[in-house]
Design an enzyme around this catalytic site. Structure first.
Site, PDB file in Angstrom:
ATOM      1  CG  HIS A   1      -2.645   6.415  -0.008  1.00 28.61           C
ATOM      2  ND1 HIS A   1      -3.337   6.347   1.182  1.00 28.61           N
ATOM      3  CD2 HIS A   1      -3.302   5.594  -0.868  1.00 28.61           C
ATOM      4  CE1 HIS A   1      -4.358   5.536   1.050  1.00 28.61           C
ATOM      5  NE2 HIS A   1      -4.378   5.067  -0.192  1.00 28.61           N
ATOM      6  CB  CYS A   2       1.173   1.914  -0.785  1.00 25.39           C
ATOM      7  SG  CYS A   2       1.522   0.494  -1.853  1.00 25.39           S
ATOM      8  N   PRO A   3      -1.357   2.445  -3.187  1.00 26.42           N
ATOM      9  CG  PRO A   3      -1.336   2.617  -5.520  1.00 26.42           C
ATOM     10  CD  PRO A   3      -0.608   3.072  -4.291  1.00 26.42           C
TER      11      PRO A   3
ATOM     12  N   GLY B   1      -3.516  -0.273  -0.019  1.00 30.46           N
ATOM     13  CA  GLY B   1      -4.694   0.485   0.369  1.00 30.46           C
ATOM     14  C   GLY B   1      -4.537   1.228   1.676  1.00 30.46           C
ATOM     15  CD  GLN B   2      -3.631   2.594   6.307  1.00 27.83           C
ATOM     16  OE1 GLN B   2      -4.008   3.713   5.927  1.00 27.83           O
ATOM     17  NE2 GLN B   2      -4.218   1.918   7.272  1.00 27.83           N
TER      18      GLN B   2
END
Length: 428
Positions: free
Chosen positions: A192-194, A197-198
């Site tokens: 999950h890549c901050p 945001g996805q």
């Protein structure tokens, strides 16, 4: 003669109330995950959608500074055609980078739809795993076969264990994992890549890598052009490097900024190149360490590259704009699990079995709100006079609150509200 409804069932009056108020909504409006939707469910984001605006600002603001302060010097130092071409390439590449960001962040990463009930227990127990310590104790207590926590699946001749997801009530496919942030099972889950945001999964990993690599190229492009500007100033004014920085301070700031950023996104690009060449995900690389054992998904460097960049992206398994009708069963499904769910789910020792033993059951906040709204709707209909207050004994019995609602109301200290409403109704 009135027969009290069984736990998990609704009385006739409660069912009529909910069915009469049934609403047709779209899937994204009743989605159980933590995703955020835009444009009527056409764009799906993670719960941390606000981080996208930070990422956009980190890309756009340096480009604006470059175009406003540095590009004029380049156009002056070169001829107009070359200078304008340099700026045009920068703007086009920035727009391309932002489009890749949107394609990464605003699409379904490969979410697997949840099941409404657990899968059937397989008669052949050869695929069942005893890694789950609670399986034996449950079978001995209830005498009912239960779903194992893991199953063995053969992938390219290698046995791979797949886990049962208690939230989605399904066995995850190989390389699938449940994201705790988005609260979804995602195919070929990478991480999950901050920054976008996805979740990064099977349907957006290609765009994620293209976004990271293009951002690296954009940083290096601005970095190089700023150094060209500084060098031209040193030649034009025959000054030192420090004095050239003083004449174009924005160039110095952008050199420092792009140098630091290029190390970050450049390192990320190199790392994911390694993952692509070896057909790994970030999750697998940190958890399984395929360097010390065989990777069942590695098909060779060329085939691995073809799989990521040239294979067809599968269609989404979710139609977020599909119309669904909410009924009484859908309303109470999260809060009152069926007997099948209680007897078959590996989550039994933690929640459902506590109901059978008369202990406290953990109920989510959203379930509590649904129960509260349903009780309020019953009370509101009584106050509005939608049903006659003076009824015979048979009709009066139908207005009694079903045992499942009473049990959950007592769980949250709301039983006195129900008793007050029943007392007021009897007085009338």
């Amino acid at each position: 003669m009135y027969a009290a409804p069984l736990p998990g069932q609704l009385s006739d009056s409660n069912r009529r109330i909910i069915d009469n108020n049934a609403t047709t909504l779209r899937v994204y409006q009743v989605w159980k995950g933590s995703n955020r939707f835009c444009l009527g469910g056409r764009l799906v984001f993670g719960p941390d959608i606000r981080s996208i605006f930070l990422t956009i600002s980190l890309i756009v603001i340096p480009v604006i500074l470059f175009c406003a302060f540095v590009s004029r010097r380049l156009i002056h130092q070169f001829n107009n055609h070359v200078g304008n071409l340099i700026v045009a390439i920068l703007v086009i590449f920035t727009v391309y980078d932002l489009i890749l960001l949107l394609l990464t962040s605003g699409r379904d990463p490969g979410i697997i739809p949840r099941n409404s009930h657990p899968p059937e227990v397989e008669e052949d127990g050869s695929t069942m795993s005893t890694d789950w310590p609670g399986a034996a104790s449950q079978s001995s207590v209830s005498g009912v076969p239960h779903l194992p926590a893991t199953k063995d699946v053969v992938v390219n001749g290698v046995i791979v264990k797949v886990k049962y997801c208690q939230t989605c009530m399904l066995y995850r496919s190989p390389r699938c994992s449940h994201c705790s942030i988005c609260n979804n099972c995602v195919e070929r889950f990478d991480h999950h890549c901050p920054w976008v945001g996805q979740c990064i999964g099977k349907r957006n990993y290609r765009f994620f890598f293209m976004f990271v690599s293009s951002t690296t190229t954009l940083c290096l492009y601005v970095f190089a052009l700023c150094w060209v500007t500084i060098k031209k100033l040193m030649d034009e004014y025959h000054c030192s490097l420090w004095r050239a920085f003083m004449k174009s301070p924005v160039s110095g700031i952008l050199i420092l900024y792009t140098f630091v950023t290029a190390w970050f996104v450049g390192g990320l690009t190199v790392f994911h190149l390694y993952l692509i060449f070896t057909n790994q995900t970030t999750y697998e690389n940190f958890r399984y360490r395929y360097d010390s054992k065989m990777n069942p998904y590695n098909r060779g460097c060329v085939r691995n590259i073809f799989e990521i960049f040239f294979s067809k992206i599968p269609k989404s398994k979710n139609n977020f704009r599909e119309l669904v009708k909410l009924d009484s069963s859908a309303l109470f499904a999260p809060s009152m699990p069926s007997a099948r769910t209680r007897t078959m789910s590996p989550e039994l020792p933690k929640t459902s079995y506590d109901v059978e033993m008369g202990k406290r059951q953990a109920v989510a906040a959203e379930d509590f709100e649904e129960i509260h709204n349903q009780i309020d709707s019953v009370g509101g209909l009584e106050r509005c006079g939608t049903q006659p207050r003076h009824t015979n004994q048979g009709d009066k019995a139908n207005w009694e609150i079903s045992p499942d609602i009473r049990m959950l109301a007592a769980e949250f200290g709301m039983e006195h509200n129900i008793n007050d409403r029943e007392k007021a109704r009897r007085d009338h």
